[in-house]
Design an enzyme around this catalytic site. Structure first.
Site, mmCIF file in Angstrom:
data_model
loop_
_atom_site.group_PDB
_atom_site.id
_atom_site.type_symbol
_atom_site.label_atom_id
_atom_site.label_comp_id
_atom_site.label_asym_id
_atom_site.label_seq_id
_atom_site.Cartn_x
_atom_site.Cartn_y
_atom_site.Cartn_z
ATOM 1 N N ARG A 104 -30.903 -11.357 -1.845
ATOM 2 C CA ARG A 104 -31.807 -11.556 -2.982
ATOM 3 C C ARG A 104 -31.094 -12.189 -4.162
ATOM 4 N NH1 ARG A 104 -30.792 -8.299 -7.290
ATOM 5 N NH2 ARG A 104 -29.470 -6.488 -6.856
ATOM 6 N N ILE B 166 -24.281 -19.079 -10.614
ATOM 7 C CA ILE B 166 -22.894 -19.147 -11.073
ATOM 8 C C ILE B 166 -22.881 -18.636 -12.508
ATOM 9 C CG2 ILE B 166 -20.930 -20.642 -11.601
ATOM 10 C CD1 ILE B 166 -21.969 -22.577 -9.452
ATOM 11 N N ARG C 267 -28.926 -9.551 -16.291
ATOM 12 C CA ARG C 267 -28.748 -8.138 -16.598
ATOM 13 C C ARG C 267 -27.438 -7.841 -17.309
ATOM 14 N NH1 ARG C 267 -25.520 -5.125 -13.849
ATOM 15 N NH2 ARG C 267 -25.431 -6.665 -12.171
ATOM 16 N N GLY D 46 -27.062 -13.756 -5.388
ATOM 17 C CA GLY D 46 -25.725 -14.117 -4.940
ATOM 18 C C GLY D 46 -24.866 -14.676 -6.052
ATOM 19 N N ASP D 47 -23.785 -13.959 -6.380
ATOM 20 C CA ASP D 47 -22.754 -14.437 -7.308
ATOM 21 C C ASP D 47 -21.914 -15.440 -6.519
ATOM 22 O OD1 ASP D 47 -20.369 -14.802 -8.720
ATOM 23 O OD2 ASP D 47 -20.111 -12.680 -9.211
ATOM 24 N N CYS E 252 -27.642 -6.423 -3.032
ATOM 25 C CA CYS E 252 -27.758 -7.874 -3.210
ATOM 26 C C CYS E 252 -28.039 -8.522 -1.862
ATOM 27 C CB CYS E 252 -26.479 -8.446 -3.817
ATOM 28 S SG CYS E 252 -26.182 -7.907 -5.510
#
Length: 318
Positions: free
Chosen positions: A220, A262, A25, A222-223, A200
């Site tokens: 749902r 990542i 996004r 994860g950075d 998130c």
């Protein structure tokens, strides 16, 4: 003995080695895997990562903000917590009321253009000042939509009522600890379109066994470099707080991630972190005089023995 932080470091390695390249996004680009789980035994130290500094003060103030049911960043700014600023700032600079310099793609441009960063910093400081000092401005632009706190504490029903999911689940833990319904959900499909950032970390469930409280989070998205370290600490802290009120010991924090990714502009930082050796986890101490999770303030939470490697900076994707 294997250090528990390797649960996280192995996630980083796995995604770097086996992740699929994907667009996202934000336009930044990621490598990601789908479906990954980590486990942390909370009785063996508080999982605040040590291979880089994770600011506990920011983790704790954000969690207390969620628990208050607040959805405006003013409380966070009052506690020198800036982690949600960019999402609220975006709504202001995209509004008809904004008359400053063009802030399109400010997240990326502020990392690449020093001249633009000066303008961005000036506008962000003005934005923060207005949120703190101007009630009308704060109500309009400090508001993030019906994000976590609203869903946890005041979920809207089709009958026009509200459900306090967090309060209800704590009562259930006390009265029916063997229940398989000890769940809080932040994912409300009706409200998702109005949120600055859809949840998130979407759903968490508690489990009581042998006098210990465990928590599993389903996240749902994860950075891994910037977000996941906060999420690990935040839900571990939440588990400690609820166990404290319910007279239980802490068990495990189980972290299940859907899209674990990542960002491509975090690769260098991840490699730097992976080159470091973990140090002992710190100890969390709670004020024993506070009985309800809803009465805790920052001064009631203490981290002892935290000796991490230095922080590693990275741009946030907005």
């Amino acid at each position: 003995m294997k250090h528990a932080e390797n649960e996280y470091l192995n996630l980083c390695r796995h995604v770097m080695e086996h992740g699929t390249k994907k667009e996202d996004r934000t336009g930044t680009g990621t490598v990601s895997v789908f479906g990954y789980q980590m486990r942390f035994d909370l009785s063996k130290g508080f999982p605040l990562l040590t291979t880089k500094r994770v600011p506990f003060r920011l983790v704790a103030s954000e969690l207390l903000w969620f628990m208050k049911g607040d959805t405006n960043i003013r409380y966070l700014l009052q506690h020198n917590n800036n982690i949600w600023n960019e999402w609220a700032f975006k709504s202001w600079v995209e509004s008809d009321e904004y008359t400053g310099p063009d802030m399109t793609d400010f997240g990326l441009r502020s990392q690449q253009d020093e001249e633009f960063k000066v303008q961005y910093d000036e506008q962000m400081e003005l934005f923060k000042k207005n949120v703190l000092e101007d009630d009308d401005f704060s109500n309009k632009y400090g508001y993030l939509g019906d994000v976590y706190g609203k869903q946890w504490r005041a979920w809207k029903t089709t009958a026009g009522e509200t459900l306090d999911q967090l309060k209800d689940v704590i009562e259930m833990i006390k009265k029916t600890p063997d229940s398989r319904r000890l769940i809080v959900s932040a994912w409300n499909p009706e409200d998702v379109p109005s949120m600055a950032l859809p949840p998130c970390h979407t759903l968490f469930q508690f489990y009581v066994a042998d006098g210990k409280l465990s928590c599993q989070l389903y996240q749902r998205s994860g950075d891994i470099f910037l977000g996941i370290p906060f999420n690990i600490a935040s839900y571990s802290l939440l588990t400690h707080l609820i166990a404290h009120e319910c007279g239980l010991e802490v068990g495990e924090f189980v972290h299940t991630i859907g899209d674990a990714h990542i960002y491509t502009n975090h690769f260098e930082q991840v490699e730097k972190q992976l080159a470091r050796e973990p140090r002992p986890f710190p100890k969390l101490t709670l004020n024993p005089d506070v009985k309800s999770v809803f009465d805790f303030e920052m001064e009631d939470l203490t981290i002892e023995g935290y000796d991490p490697h230095p922080a590693i900076k990275a741009p946030v994707a907005v």
